[in-house]
Structure formats: C-alpha cells, structure tokens
Design an enzyme around this catalytic site. Structure first.
Site, mmCIF file in Angstrom:
data_model
loop_
_atom_site.group_PDB
_atom_site.id
_atom_site.type_symbol
_atom_site.label_atom_id
_atom_site.label_comp_id
_atom_site.label_asym_id
_atom_site.label_seq_id
_atom_site.Cartn_x
_atom_site.Cartn_y
_atom_site.Cartn_z
ATOM 1 N N TYR A 44 -18.384 2.804 12.115
ATOM 2 C CA TYR A 44 -17.673 4.062 12.301
ATOM 3 C C TYR A 44 -18.430 5.306 11.815
ATOM 4 O O TYR A 44 -17.917 6.407 11.954
ATOM 5 C CB TYR A 44 -16.255 4.019 11.744
ATOM 6 N N ASP B 124 0.829 -1.211 0.000
ATOM 7 C CA ASP B 124 0.000 0.000 0.000
ATOM 8 C C ASP B 124 0.863 1.261 0.000
ATOM 9 O O ASP B 124 0.527 2.257 -0.647
ATOM 10 C CB ASP B 124 -0.904 0.023 1.227
ATOM 11 N N LYS C 289 -7.773 3.256 12.441
ATOM 12 C CA LYS C 289 -8.169 2.974 11.058
ATOM 13 C C LYS C 289 -8.031 1.473 10.860
ATOM 14 O O LYS C 289 -6.926 0.943 10.717
ATOM 15 C CB LYS C 289 -7.288 3.741 10.072
ATOM 16 N N CYS D 1 23.662 -30.740 4.417
ATOM 17 C CA CYS D 1 23.729 -29.635 5.368
ATOM 18 C C CYS D 1 24.856 -28.671 4.983
ATOM 19 O O CYS D 1 25.986 -29.108 4.765
ATOM 20 C CB CYS D 1 23.961 -30.192 6.771
ATOM 21 N N LYS E 285 -1.438 7.882 8.773
ATOM 22 C CA LYS E 285 -1.002 6.503 8.576
ATOM 23 C C LYS E 285 0.204 6.172 9.457
ATOM 24 O O LYS E 285 1.070 7.012 9.688
ATOM 25 C CB LYS E 285 -0.608 6.285 7.108
ATOM 26 N N CYS F 242 18.832 -31.197 8.965
ATOM 27 C CA CYS F 242 20.144 -31.822 8.856
ATOM 28 C C CYS F 242 20.107 -33.061 9.728
ATOM 29 O O CYS F 242 19.649 -33.015 10.872
ATOM 30 C CB CYS F 242 21.200 -30.844 9.365
ATOM 31 N N ASP G 148 0.600 4.495 -2.341
ATOM 32 C CA ASP G 148 0.402 5.854 -1.820
ATOM 33 C C ASP G 148 1.451 6.809 -2.385
ATOM 34 O O ASP G 148 1.145 7.962 -2.701
ATOM 35 C CB ASP G 148 0.485 5.871 -0.285
ATOM 36 N N GLU H 58 -16.391 -1.126 9.144
ATOM 37 C CA GLU H 58 -15.348 -1.943 8.551
ATOM 38 C C GLU H 58 -15.553 -3.394 8.968
ATOM 39 O O GLU H 58 -15.809 -3.673 10.144
ATOM 40 C CB GLU H 58 -13.987 -1.429 9.066
ATOM 41 N N GLU I 294 -10.219 7.618 15.975
ATOM 42 C CA GLU I 294 -10.587 6.202 15.840
ATOM 43 C C GLU I 294 -9.469 5.459 15.132
ATOM 44 O O GLU I 294 -8.906 5.984 14.176
ATOM 45 C CB GLU I 294 -11.832 6.053 14.949
ATOM 46 N N ASP J 187 -7.963 -2.102 9.306
ATOM 47 C CA ASP J 187 -7.521 -2.532 7.993
ATOM 48 C C ASP J 187 -8.395 -3.688 7.531
ATOM 49 O O ASP J 187 -8.082 -4.849 7.740
ATOM 50 C CB ASP J 187 -6.042 -2.946 8.069
ATOM 51 N N CYS K 60 27.635 -29.182 8.063
ATOM 52 C CA CYS K 60 28.382 -30.427 8.331
ATOM 53 C C CYS K 60 28.296 -31.419 7.177
ATOM 54 O O CYS K 60 28.857 -32.507 7.246
ATOM 55 C CB CYS K 60 27.883 -31.072 9.618
ATOM 56 N N CYS L 284 26.785 -32.042 13.961
ATOM 57 C CA CYS L 284 26.705 -30.814 13.174
ATOM 58 C C CYS L 284 27.087 -29.614 14.043
ATOM 59 O O CYS L 284 26.447 -29.370 15.076
ATOM 60 C CB CYS L 284 25.287 -30.648 12.622
HETATM 61 S S1 IVH Z 1 -14.346 7.095 7.904
HETATM 62 C C1 IVH Z 1 -16.038 9.790 4.810
HETATM 63 N N1 IVH Z 1 -13.380 5.709 9.894
HETATM 64 O O1 IVH Z 1 -10.567 3.614 5.572
HETATM 65 C C2 IVH Z 1 -15.301 9.028 5.825
HETATM 66 N N2 IVH Z 1 -12.910 5.006 7.682
HETATM 67 O O2 IVH Z 1 -9.916 5.639 3.061
HETATM 68 C C3 IVH Z 1 -14.873 7.715 5.318
HETATM 69 N N3 IVH Z 1 -11.603 2.934 7.548
HETATM 70 O O3 IVH Z 1 -12.196 2.266 3.079
HETATM 71 C C4 IVH Z 1 -14.386 6.725 6.209
HETATM 72 N N4 IVH Z 1 -11.403 2.626 9.708
HETATM 73 O O4 IVH Z 1 -13.397 1.687 5.229
HETATM 74 C C5 IVH Z 1 -13.458 5.837 8.560
HETATM 75 N N5 IVH Z 1 -12.614 4.525 11.736
HETATM 76 C C6 IVH Z 1 -12.703 4.663 10.419
HETATM 77 C C7 IVH Z 1 -12.110 3.753 9.536
HETATM 78 C C8 IVH Z 1 -12.237 3.948 8.168
HETATM 79 C C9 IVH Z 1 -11.108 2.153 8.514
HETATM 80 C C10 IVH Z 1 -11.452 2.697 6.108
HETATM 81 C C11 IVH Z 1 -12.712 2.884 5.323
HETATM 82 C C12 IVH Z 1 -12.259 3.332 3.968
HETATM 83 C C13 IVH Z 1 -10.882 3.837 4.226
HETATM 84 C C14 IVH Z 1 -10.852 5.322 3.995
#
Ligand code: IVH
Length: 679
Positions: free
Chosen positions: A228, A35, A118, A411, A317, A429, A39, A176, A116, A120, A414, A435
């Site tokens: 969320y 990722d 994020k 090995c 991030k 081995c 980015d 999520e 909050e 994954d 040895c 050994c």
């Molecule tokens: S808010 C308009 N809160 O992150 C607001 N997103 O790029 C949109 N994600 O695919 C999202 N945890 O599914 C929000 N606590 C959280 C999150 C969250 C994970 C994910 C979301 C989205 C990506 C946003």
C-alpha cells in the site's frame, strides 16, 4: 480543587487501561477487548488531554508511537518511522478532515484522493536492494520492528526479486500481511479436527503465523501480502500520484488491492465508502474500514505529519463487528437433528450494524475452550449475515458470583437422555421424533422454501399446530382441514383456505426437493440434487449401499452413512410412505450415462467471470470429472482465468510453472463442446 483531582485520576485510569491493552495487542498479540472499545478509550483520553494540555504526561499512549517488540527476533530500526492513521467514524468527521486539508493548503479546490480498503492484518516493511529482497520487518513500535525476513520469504505474493525494470535501487515497500477468510476457515477446520486451538479471527491467525520462529510453519499458513505504499526509496523516480506508485509496485511484482481507486474529491470518498461497505462481506479478506490518502505526493509532503500519523491520510472505520457485553444467561436449544446448542442471552449490544441479544456458543467444547461463565463480560462478533458468536471472555471483568455453565444431561424439551457419540462434539437429544422440539424443527424444515415450499406456513404456525396437537408428523399436514385451521390464533377463513390450497399444491414436487425436505443429516440442497440426478428414483436411492452412495458428487463416507442409516430406520420409511399415501408425488429423474472426459485432470478457476458464475463453472468442470483445486501447483493441468487479469497471482504462478491457462471464453466454448453448457 476536586475537579482537577477527578480529571487527573480519570486520565491516569485511562492511560493505565490503554497501556495495558496496548501491551496485550502489540506485545502479547492477545487482545481481550474489541478494537472499538480501545478506540473509544483512546478518544476519551485524547479529548481530556486536549481540554487539559498541562496534564499530558510522557507515559500517555498518545505521546508515543507504539510498543516494545517481541524479543525473539532481531531488531530492525526503520529508516522512516512506520506511522499509524487517524480515524473517522462518520461522514462529518471525513468532511472535517477534508476541510482541515484545504485550510492547510489554503485552497478550496477539490482534493484528489486514493481510496483503499483498510486490510485487517499486520503491517510489514520489505526492503529491496537492486531489486532483491534483503529484509522483511514488522512495524513494532513504529521506530523499531522485528526482522522476520525468513518468514516473509515464505509468502508467495511477496516477490523475492522485483520484476521488470525502472525500480529505485533502494526501495522499501510497505503493506499488509493478512489471511484471506477462506484460508482462515480451512486452517481452523484443520485445527478443530486435530483437537488443537483455533484462532479467533483472521488477523490473529496472520499475526500468530508470522510470529513463528520456524519459517516452515509460516510457510504452511495461507498468508497474502498487499502493498500500500513506499516507505523509503533512493535513486530512481517514483510517479507523482500515489495510485500510480501502487500501479508501479504492481508492475514490479506486488499484489495491490484491486478495489484501489482514485476519486476527484471528498464526495467521491463517501460514495466509495458506501459502495465498499455493501461489498464488504463478499470480499475474500477482512477489512475494517477504508483508507483515504491525498493522492498527489507533492501535496502529501506539504501537509506533513503529526506525532503518530500523517495529516494527509485517514482511516474511515466501518461499524465494529466486535463489541463487549454481559452474558446474562445460557439456554439450550434443540435443533432438527436433536443437536443441543447453548445460546447465550446477552445484554443487548449494537454490533455489526444490528442490536444483538443472543449469540451461539456452538457446543460444549466451545464453552470449555472459551472458559465462559454466566455473568461474564464477553466479546461478541457479528459479521454480515453470520449468526452472532461469542469469541472470547474478558476474564478481568469476571464478578465473584459468576456461575459455571452446566450442560444438561437430559433434553430440556422432552427429557430424553442427551448423548454425545464418540468422535462427535455435538451433544444430541436421543428422543428423535418423540421430542417436541425435533418434531417442530423437522416440520419447519419440511415446509421451508427450499423444501416443499408451503406458502403461509411459517414457524409460528407450525409451533401452534404442534402445540395444539393438530399435527404430529409431516404427513399430518395433509390431513388438516380449513375449518380447524381457521380457528387458530391470527388465522381467518381466507388464510386457512390459502394454506390448504398451498398444501395441495405442494404435493406435486421433485425428487431433489423431497429428499432435501426429509432433513437427512448433512443432506443440503446440493447433495439432494446430486443424489436425485445420480439415482433417478427414490427406490434406487433407498437400495443403494454406502459404497454406491459415495459415487455421488460431494458425498463422502459420512454423508453416505447418514443417508443409508436414514432409510434403514422403520419410522423414516413409515413417514415416507405416509407422505406418498397422502398424495405427495414426483416424477423420476432421467439418469444420464455419465461421461467424464476430464477425469484425472486438475483445474484451478480464478478471477471474475461475466458470462457464467464462477461456482457454476467449477461445478460443470466437476461434472466432467475434473478435480477443481484452490491453488496452483505442479499437479495443476489448467488455470482458468476470468476477467483477463494478467496480474492475477494464480495466473502468474501458472506462467511460472508453465501450466496451461484458459480464458472464460475458452472455458465456455469447451463446456459447450462437452454439452454441459448451452452456448
Ligand atoms: S497506510 C502513513 N494503507 O492500518 C500511512 N495502512 O493505522 C500508514 N492498513 O497498521 C498506513 N490497510 O498496516 C495504509 N491501505 C492501507 C492499509 C493500512 C491497512 C493498516 C496499516 C497500519 C494501520 C494504520
């Protein structure tokens, strides 16, 4: 003008690459770059386009919300688009975000934020009419998603009917879906032992599980959903603050993240980020950053959206745990039990907060599974203290002169033949203590902290002692003399004396340390402790049959076999005798009559504990004969809920099923009554 020409072709290249990776990520669900790399490419494109706005083309990934959905499910149009988030990668970018908000709001007042983790996983939209779940849909391209209602219904943390009252008659909840780390590990373990393909990470496992056309498969996967936000609602009133909206959702039956918190200003966000980065590895699920949202919905409305993201939120991030680098070579290391581990030598790369130049390739099967070759570009993952791993190969970047990795049949240390026993994946081995590598590793293990804990005897010194021919076995350690040791590199009279004193002190030990120190396969500290408590003395243990061994906690047929086999081999018996002759001794352990008042009962332990450690609580319950399970079912007898959290999903399930529950205090009292815990 050559400059414009260069810019144009670079832009085209970036768009092409990003569109390709977008497709792999969103459509095929099979990304082949980390990722972080995506980015970076995205940021490059954004920057170039900002500098040359007249060169922005309609096919640029910055100009659209997402990608086409998979075709196997019905399509769903989102009433309100599901957007993504802008990213920040350092404090400065976060402060810039705050400044932009203040500028727009024309005020220098502190802005309150909701923080909050994020998660994954996979974004989901859940539509409730009159409190009933009527539709579950993926994000898709943000405008159109896929109807995966049947699959989401199988996820236990998603309410089929909202609880309580006061919810709007029409409510679209967003959140999520993710797979907690433990469930992911168990799923992969199962796949591995069935010879099936494993998932690269919990996110892919969650995505793969949701994409199943057969909901039964989804149901068998350990998925969770955490709410969320509210995407859309009609009728009814929602609270003004976002964090209160989440609390309301919680009340209506949704899991919300327990780490969620409101802070007074941007400094609060930075502090929160630091604190959670520290906690990241301990969390039960993967997170890749923190989402900060302006907490007041009135302000959110005033701030509005740009094309693909709200202005009022940002994702800060964490340093990437996956990066791309070059695999320069593969070497084969020989471990204590002879296991041959292929180790990838890498072009050094900064990942998970450190520079990594080696990564494990585990075993031959893993090399085959990855299809990796020398000179490949690979994706390396390092999470927390875990050994860096090669998780996949970027096949598109393979040069023509990439070479096969040849697993040695002898090995590398040895030259004894390498064997793979039937049913095992690990090649070993066959040289045993002939050994040099195995001998060194066995000695390092013997002297290590949790074993005989010999101070001042580090790995380097052990290697030197073996290489100089001063020791051949662990018992030889006790024959060392200060003068000989003092003559070694980086040693002096003082450190030599200290070492001899440490060796002398190590002679008095305990049975469990001694057993652990022997390095019997699969016998870690906990098993060694179990064996020593159960048998009380070495002769009793040595006499035990495999069947008797299996009576010990956590000892199954495999461990029992390794223990019994160890004490059948003459060279091991000689080594034990030689150590005892050298003066190593330990007191016998009193074997208590075993009472198992909770035999046949299944307990589930959940929540956060304050007076005892949760794992200790589990262990004590097991000592009393109970089975401790990970999830609540009709077979559960009692759920112990720490921290008094009545919103805990296991507690809720217990209530639904009418199963007894107990608080930490009640558990402590019970353990005290049974005499396994002092109160
Ligand atoms: S808010 C308009 N809160 O992150 C607001 N997103 O790029 C949109 N994600 O695919 C999202 N945890 O599914 C929000 N606590 C959280 C999150 C969250 C994970 C994910 C979301 C989205 C990506 C946003």
């Amino acid at each position: 003008m050559p400059d414009t020409f260069l810019t144009e072709s670079r832009l085209q290249e970036l768009r092409q690459q990003l569109n390709y990776h977008n497709y792999r990520y969103y459509v095929l669900d099979d990304p082949n770059i980390p990722d972080a790399e995506y980015d970076r490419l995205y940021a490059q494109l954004q920057q170039l386009e900002q500098q040359h706005p007249h060169l922005i083309s309609p096919d640029s990934p910055t100009q659209r919300v997402g990608e086409a959905p998979l075709s196997a499910f019905d399509q769903v149009a989102h009433e309100v688009p599901m957007l993504s988030l802008d990213n920040a990668f350092d404090d400065e970018e976060l402060e810039d975000f705050n400044r932009r908000l203040q500028d727009r709001l024309k005020s220098t007042d502190d802005i309150e934020f909701a923080c909050e983790p994020k998660l994954d996983g996979i974004a989901i939209s859940l539509l409730y009419r009159e409190g009933l779940l009527v539709r579950g849909a993926t994000r898709g391209d943000g405008t159109t998603g896929e109807d995966i209602s049947l699959n989401v219904r199988t996820i236990p943390s998603i309410p089929l009917r909202l609880l309580g009252e006061g919810f709007p008659p029409l409510l679209e909840v967003r959140g999520e879906i993710y797979m907690p780390k433990k469930g992911f590990d168990e799923l992969n373990d199962k796949a591995r032992s069935a010879g099936e393909k494993t998932f690269v990470n919990p996110r892919n496992a969650a995505a793969g599980s949701l994409r199943q056309l057969d909901p039964k498969i989804t149901a068998s996967r350990p998925l969770e959903m955490c709410a969320y936000s509210v995407g859309w609602s009609e009728g009814g009133d929602l609270p003004e603050r976002h964090t209160d909206v989440l609390e309301a959702l919680h009340g209506w039956g949704f899991l919300i993240n327990p780490e969620m918190k409101a802070v007074a200003n941007i400094q609060g966000c930075i502090d929160y980020y630091r604190a959670l980065a520290q906690k990241r590895e301990q969390l039960a699920y993967d997170i890749d950053g923190i989402v900060f949202k302006v907490n007041h919905r009135g302000l959110q409305e005033r701030l509005g959206f740009v094309s693909r993201a709200p202005r009022w939120a940002i994702a800060y991030k964490f340093p990437a745990q996956e990066e791309m680098t070059l695999l320069k070579d593969v070497e084969f290391q020989v471990g204590r039990t002879g296991a041959i581990t292929p180790v990838a030598r890498l072009e050094p790369v900064f990942v998970g907060g450190v520079t990594v130049s080696n990564a494990t390739l585990h075993n031959r099967d893993e090399i085959d599974r990855l299809g990796v070759k020398v000179k490949d570009t690979v994706i390396v993952r390092r999470a927390g203290d875990v050994i860096p791993q090669v998780v996949s190969v970027v096949k598109a970047k393979r040069p023509t002169d990439a070479t096969e990795i040849v697993f040695p049949d002898h090995c590398p240390v040895c030259e004894s033949p390498v064997e793979t026993l039937p049913g095992e994946v690990v090649a070993r081995c066959s040289g045993g203590l002939i050994c040099g590598a195995q001998r060194k590793e066995a000695i390092k293990h013997f002297v290590s902290r949790k074993a005989l804990d010999i101070d001042g005897l580090g790995d380097k010194l052990v290697e030197q002692l073996v290489d100089e021919g001063l020791i051949d076995s662990v018992a030889d350690l006790y024959k060392l003399e200060a003068e000989t040791v003092a003559g070694l590199e980086r040693m002096g009279a003082k450190s030599a004396d200290n070492l001899i004193a440490a060796l002398e002190a190590s002679k008095q030990t305990s049975l469990d340390r001694f057993l652990y120190a022997l390095g019997i396969r699969e016998v870690g500290e906990a098993t060694a402790r179990g064996l020593s408590r159960h048998f009380g003395s070495l002769p009793a243990l040595m006499d035990a049959s495999e069947e008797q061994l299996q009576k010990v906690d956590d000892v199954g047929p495999v461990v029992a076999h390794f223990v019994a086999e160890f004490f059948q081999q003459p060279h091991n018996l000689e080594a034990v005798q030689a150590l005892q002759d050298a003066g190593v001794y330990w007191p016998d352990v009193e074997v208590e009559a075993r009472e198992e008042p909770l035999e046949g009962k299944t307990y589930v332990v959940t929540g956060s504990f304050s007076t005892i450690k949760r794992n200790d609580a589990k262990k004590m319950l097991q000592d009393l004969g109970a089975k401790v399970a990970g999830s609540v079912s009709a077979k559960t007898h009692c759920v112990v809920v720490g921290g008094g959290a009545t919103n805990n999903s296991k507690y809720v399930k217990a209530q639904e099923l009418g199963i007894d529950t107990m608080t930490e205090e009640q558990l402590v009292e019970m353990l005290g009554e049974y005499g396994v815990l002092e109160v």
